[in-house]
Scaffold this motif. Sequence first.
Motif, PDB file in Angstrom:
ATOM      1  N   ILE A   4     -11.207   8.252  -6.282  1.00 46.25           N
ATOM      2  CA  ILE A   4     -10.689   7.763  -5.016  1.00 46.25           C
ATOM      3  C   ILE A   4     -11.065   8.720  -3.891  1.00 46.25           C
ATOM      4  CG2 ILE A   4      -8.642   6.976  -3.768  1.00 46.25           C
ATOM      5  CD1 ILE A   4      -9.128   5.456  -6.358  1.00 46.25           C
ATOM      6  N   VAL A   5     -11.558   8.157  -2.783  1.00 50.24           N
ATOM      7  CA  VAL A   5     -11.760   8.902  -1.549  1.00 50.24           C
ATOM      8  C   VAL A   5     -10.748   8.371  -0.541  1.00 50.24           C
ATOM      9  CG1 VAL A   5     -13.331   9.387   0.369  1.00 50.24           C
ATOM     10  CG2 VAL A   5     -14.206   9.321  -1.971  1.00 50.24           C
ATOM     11  N   ILE A   6      -9.930   9.264   0.003  1.00 49.19           N
ATOM     12  CA  ILE A   6      -8.943   8.856   1.003  1.00 49.19           C
ATOM     13  C   ILE A   6      -9.381   9.405   2.355  1.00 49.19           C
ATOM     14  CG2 ILE A   6      -6.529   8.876   1.706  1.00 49.19           C
ATOM     15  CD1 ILE A   6      -5.752   9.399  -1.187  1.00 49.19           C
ATOM     16  N   LEU A   7      -9.802   8.518   3.223  1.00 53.79           N
ATOM     17  CA  LEU A   7     -10.206   8.888   4.579  1.00 53.79           C
ATOM     18  C   LEU A   7      -8.988   8.727   5.492  1.00 53.79           C
ATOM     19  CD1 LEU A   7     -13.632   7.003   4.697  1.00 53.79           C
ATOM     20  CD2 LEU A   7     -13.180   9.360   3.986  1.00 53.79           C
ATOM     21  N   GLY A   8      -8.487   9.843   5.999  1.00 53.13           N
ATOM     22  CA  GLY A   8      -7.232   9.832   6.747  1.00 53.13           C
ATOM     23  C   GLY A   8      -6.083  10.199   5.837  1.00 53.13           C
ATOM     24  N   ALA A   9      -6.301  11.241   5.022  1.00 53.74           N
ATOM     25  CA  ALA A   9      -5.357  11.567   3.940  1.00 53.74           C
ATOM     26  C   ALA A   9      -4.049  12.164   4.422  1.00 53.74           C
ATOM     27  CB  ALA A   9      -6.028  12.531   2.956  1.00 53.74           C
ATOM     28  N   THR A  10      -4.020  12.728   5.634  1.00 53.08           N
ATOM     29  CA  THR A  10      -2.791  13.384   6.086  1.00 53.08           C
ATOM     30  C   THR A  10      -1.892  12.446   6.888  1.00 53.08           C
ATOM     31  OG1 THR A  10      -3.938  14.235   8.050  1.00 53.08           O
ATOM     32  CG2 THR A  10      -3.858  15.667   6.105  1.00 53.08           C
ATOM     33  N   GLY A  11      -2.292  11.196   7.072  1.00 51.11           N
ATOM     34  CA  GLY A  11      -1.467  10.222   7.785  1.00 51.11           C
ATOM     35  C   GLY A  11      -0.514   9.497   6.856  1.00 51.11           C
ATOM     36  N   SER A  12       0.212   8.524   7.405  1.00 47.93           N
ATOM     37  CA  SER A  12       1.227   7.826   6.615  1.00 47.93           C
ATOM     38  C   SER A  12       0.613   7.001   5.489  1.00 47.93           C
ATOM     39  CB  SER A  12       2.073   6.927   7.529  1.00 47.93           C
ATOM     40  OG  SER A  12       1.275   5.953   8.161  1.00 47.93           O
ATOM     41  N   ILE A  13      -0.547   6.375   5.720  1.00 42.64           N
ATOM     42  CA  ILE A  13      -1.205   5.624   4.653  1.00 42.64           C
ATOM     43  C   ILE A  13      -1.692   6.572   3.568  1.00 42.64           C
ATOM     44  CG2 ILE A  13      -3.198   4.182   4.067  1.00 42.64           C
ATOM     45  CD1 ILE A  13      -1.060   2.628   5.460  1.00 42.64           C
ATOM     46  N   GLY A  14      -2.206   7.728   3.973  1.00 41.45           N
ATOM     47  CA  GLY A  14      -2.612   8.733   2.991  1.00 41.45           C
ATOM     48  C   GLY A  14      -1.443   9.172   2.130  1.00 41.45           C
ATOM     49  N   ASP A  15      -0.305   9.417   2.758  1.00 40.62           N
ATOM     50  CA  ASP A  15       0.895   9.808   2.012  1.00 40.62           C
ATOM     51  C   ASP A  15       1.270   8.742   0.987  1.00 40.62           C
ATOM     52  OD1 ASP A  15       1.125  12.142   3.502  1.00 40.62           O
ATOM     53  OD2 ASP A  15       2.651  11.334   4.862  1.00 40.62           O
ATOM     54  N   SER A  16       1.277   7.485   1.434  1.00 38.45           N
ATOM     55  CA  SER A  16       1.671   6.393   0.539  1.00 38.45           C
ATOM     56  C   SER A  16       0.670   6.202  -0.594  1.00 38.45           C
ATOM     57  CB  SER A  16       1.813   5.092   1.337  1.00 38.45           C
ATOM     58  OG  SER A  16       2.872   5.179   2.265  1.00 38.45           O
ATOM     59  N   THR A  17      -0.618   6.365  -0.293  1.00 37.47           N
ATOM     60  CA  THR A  17      -1.643   6.228  -1.331  1.00 37.47           C
ATOM     61  C   THR A  17      -1.485   7.293  -2.395  1.00 37.47           C
ATOM     62  OG1 THR A  17      -3.185   5.321   0.304  1.00 37.47           O
ATOM     63  CG2 THR A  17      -4.127   6.116  -1.762  1.00 37.47           C
ATOM     64  N   GLN A 260       4.187 -14.478   1.040  1.00 37.47           N
ATOM     65  CA  GLN A 260       4.374 -13.302   0.199  1.00 37.47           C
ATOM     66  C   GLN A 260       5.508 -12.482   0.793  1.00 37.47           C
ATOM     67  OE1 GLN A 260       3.376  -9.793   0.924  1.00 37.47           O
ATOM     68  NE2 GLN A 260       3.955  -9.073  -1.097  1.00 37.47           N
ATOM     69  N   LEU A 261       6.482 -12.136  -0.046  1.00 33.88           N
ATOM     70  CA  LEU A 261       7.667 -11.416   0.411  1.00 33.88           C
ATOM     71  C   LEU A 261       7.771 -10.076  -0.306  1.00 33.88           C
ATOM     72  CD1 LEU A 261       8.298 -14.604   0.682  1.00 33.88           C
ATOM     73  CD2 LEU A 261      10.696 -13.907   0.776  1.00 33.88           C
ATOM     74  N   GLY A 262       8.450  -9.146   0.319  1.00 32.70           N
ATOM     75  CA  GLY A 262       8.686  -7.848  -0.308  1.00 32.70           C
ATOM     76  C   GLY A 262       9.347  -6.904   0.671  1.00 32.70           C
ATOM     77  N   ASN A 263       9.907  -5.835   0.158  1.00 28.06           N
ATOM     78  CA  ASN A 263      10.484  -4.817   1.035  1.00 28.06           C
ATOM     79  C   ASN A 263       9.388  -4.203   1.899  1.00 28.06           C
ATOM     80  OD1 ASN A 263      13.285  -4.853   0.301  1.00 28.06           O
ATOM     81  ND2 ASN A 263      12.727  -3.912  -1.652  1.00 28.06           N
ATOM     82  N   PRO A 264       9.718  -3.803   3.122  1.00 27.02           N
ATOM     83  CA  PRO A 264       8.690  -3.235   4.023  1.00 27.02           C
ATOM     84  C   PRO A 264       8.292  -1.825   3.601  1.00 27.02           C
ATOM     85  CG  PRO A 264      10.844  -3.224   5.103  1.00 27.02           C
ATOM     86  CD  PRO A 264      11.022  -3.954   3.806  1.00 27.02           C
ATOM     87  N   ASP A 265       7.329  -1.756   2.703  1.00 21.49           N
ATOM     88  CA  ASP A 265       6.869  -0.478   2.165  1.00 21.49           C
ATOM     89  C   ASP A 265       5.383  -0.616   1.841  1.00 21.49           C
ATOM     90  OD1 ASP A 265       6.276   1.749   0.409  1.00 21.49           O
ATOM     91  OD2 ASP A 265       8.441   1.996   0.122  1.00 21.49           O
ATOM     92  N   MET A 266       4.556   0.228   2.468  1.00 18.46           N
ATOM     93  CA  MET A 266       3.112   0.101   2.309  1.00 18.46           C
ATOM     94  C   MET A 266       2.623   0.388   0.891  1.00 18.46           C
ATOM     95  SD  MET A 266       1.936  -1.104   5.034  1.00 18.46           S
ATOM     96  CE  MET A 266       0.198  -0.924   4.626  1.00 18.46           C
ATOM     97  N   ARG A 267       3.447   1.015   0.071  1.00 18.02           N
ATOM     98  CA  ARG A 267       3.016   1.318  -1.294  1.00 18.02           C
ATOM     99  C   ARG A 267       2.742   0.042  -2.105  1.00 18.02           C
ATOM    100  NH1 ARG A 267       7.647   5.129  -3.409  1.00 18.02           N
ATOM    101  NH2 ARG A 267       8.837   3.595  -2.174  1.00 18.02           N
ATOM    102  N   THR A 268       3.418  -1.054  -1.752  1.00 18.87           N
ATOM    103  CA  THR A 268       3.189  -2.313  -2.467  1.00 18.87           C
ATOM    104  C   THR A 268       1.747  -2.779  -2.296  1.00 18.87           C
ATOM    105  OG1 THR A 268       5.500  -2.991  -2.211  1.00 18.87           O
ATOM    106  CG2 THR A 268       3.872  -4.718  -2.654  1.00 18.87           C
ATOM    107  N   SER A 282       4.382   0.406  -8.147  1.00 19.57           N
ATOM    108  CA  SER A 282       4.121   1.035  -6.848  1.00 19.57           C
ATOM    109  C   SER A 282       5.187   2.037  -6.443  1.00 19.57           C
ATOM    110  CB  SER A 282       4.035  -0.046  -5.767  1.00 19.57           C
ATOM    111  OG  SER A 282       5.315  -0.653  -5.589  1.00 19.57           O
ATOM    112  N   GLY A 283       6.324   1.987  -7.124  1.00 24.49           N
ATOM    113  CA  GLY A 283       7.444   2.836  -6.732  1.00 24.49           C
ATOM    114  C   GLY A 283       8.374   2.163  -5.740  1.00 24.49           C
ATOM    115  N   VAL A 284       8.070   0.910  -5.369  1.00 21.23           N
ATOM    116  CA  VAL A 284       8.888   0.180  -4.402  1.00 21.23           C
ATOM    117  C   VAL A 284       9.964  -0.619  -5.133  1.00 21.23           C
ATOM    118  CG1 VAL A 284       8.883  -1.546  -2.557  1.00 21.23           C
ATOM    119  CG2 VAL A 284       6.948   0.029  -2.810  1.00 21.23           C
ATOM    120  N   ALA A 285      11.168  -0.577  -4.620  1.00 21.12           N
ATOM    121  CA  ALA A 285      12.283  -1.315  -5.229  1.00 21.12           C
ATOM    122  C   ALA A 285      12.054  -2.813  -5.085  1.00 21.12           C
ATOM    123  CB  ALA A 285      13.596  -0.931  -4.558  1.00 21.12           C
TER     124      ALA A 285
END
Length: 385
Positions: A4-17, A260-268, A282-285
């Motif tokens: 995996i290459v994460i471009l923008g790893a220190t942002g919120s999407i990077g954290d969630s990835t 498509q429904l789900g809790n608001p969490d980008m990890r999904t 994903s770790g999402v409830a």
Amino acid sequence: MKNIVILGATGSIGDSTLSVVDLHPDKFNIFALSAHTNWQKMQALCEKYHPKFVVMTEEKSANKLQQSLTQSQASNCAVLSGEEALCGLAAHAETDFVMAAIVGAAGMASSLAAAKAGKRIMLANKESLVLAGDLFMQAVRDNNAELIPVDSEHSAIFQCLQNGQTGLSKIQLTASGGPFLHTPIEQLKTITPNEACAHPNWSMGRKISVDSATMMNKGLEVIEAHYLFNLPAENIEVVIHPQSIVHSSVYYQDGSTLSQLGNPDMRTVIAYALSYPDRMTSGVAPLDLAGNSPLEFYTPDLDKFACLRLAFEALKQGGSAMGTLNAANEVAVEHFLNNKIGFLEIAKIVERTLNTVQHTYITSLEAIVTNDKIARETAQRIINA
């Protein structure tokens, strides 16, 4: 094991990835990471994940990271700098998946490089399609790349359309309405950056939080949806849904609607992009519909949220208009965050820039870069006037 290459790893999407990757150490390896200036956080990531490569797009930050890693001797990753290095890692022979999460136009070239190299692109950088949609989608097709959307709305539509688009009549993107959904327009004149960044549902960076507050973010997502799903503006709709539980819907000619429904969490959506066509933890409830507040839906006010109107207009105009829209917005938002213009001035600057910059048809990456530069200079002149 996928690299995996994460471009923008220190942002919120990077954290969630990274949070999702942590749950599946047997499936994914962090091959490379990138950031702009946050070398301190990148050092911590290097010490935890030991990537083979790291890119800091700012050379000064790359030098500081290199010095710090050398002193700590905690990681022997190669530290690179600049956009060329970003593109090189996105297209690297050992790269399998690329999380494209660099904010704004700065993420376009590396996303395009991943497409040309035939990678799986987990696209969280909508500007890649806003600026270079035709070129980008052609590169995906020509090189058999996989394009998996990571915006929650586009992922929702992507999931709903897994059986194809036969009988599809329209798609509907949901929008939270941001922090000012019920704020009268006259009160928006005095909004501060901190108030604009206080999103009720999502934890995001400051720029995208302002875009959510103006609904420009949704406008950019409309343009992104046009390219992802090959639909004209007339078949793309936006509805405000403050709870952010229904992430988007597709409508069919027979009267059926799939959502498509789900809790608001980008990890999904990140987990789905990593595991597609399968699914994984994903770790999402799980969603508890009975325990949630009632779900509300509203038609957006295009006078109050003028940026959404301008995005639809730019999409219908086509060509360079969408890049002009994005460039002017980035300049205006930066000035707002620095307390140099008011909140309502953002849309006015974007509209004046759209009306000033000459419209062209985009045929090359060079043309995109040139238009972006002209649009930024024009927006700056409008602000300075």
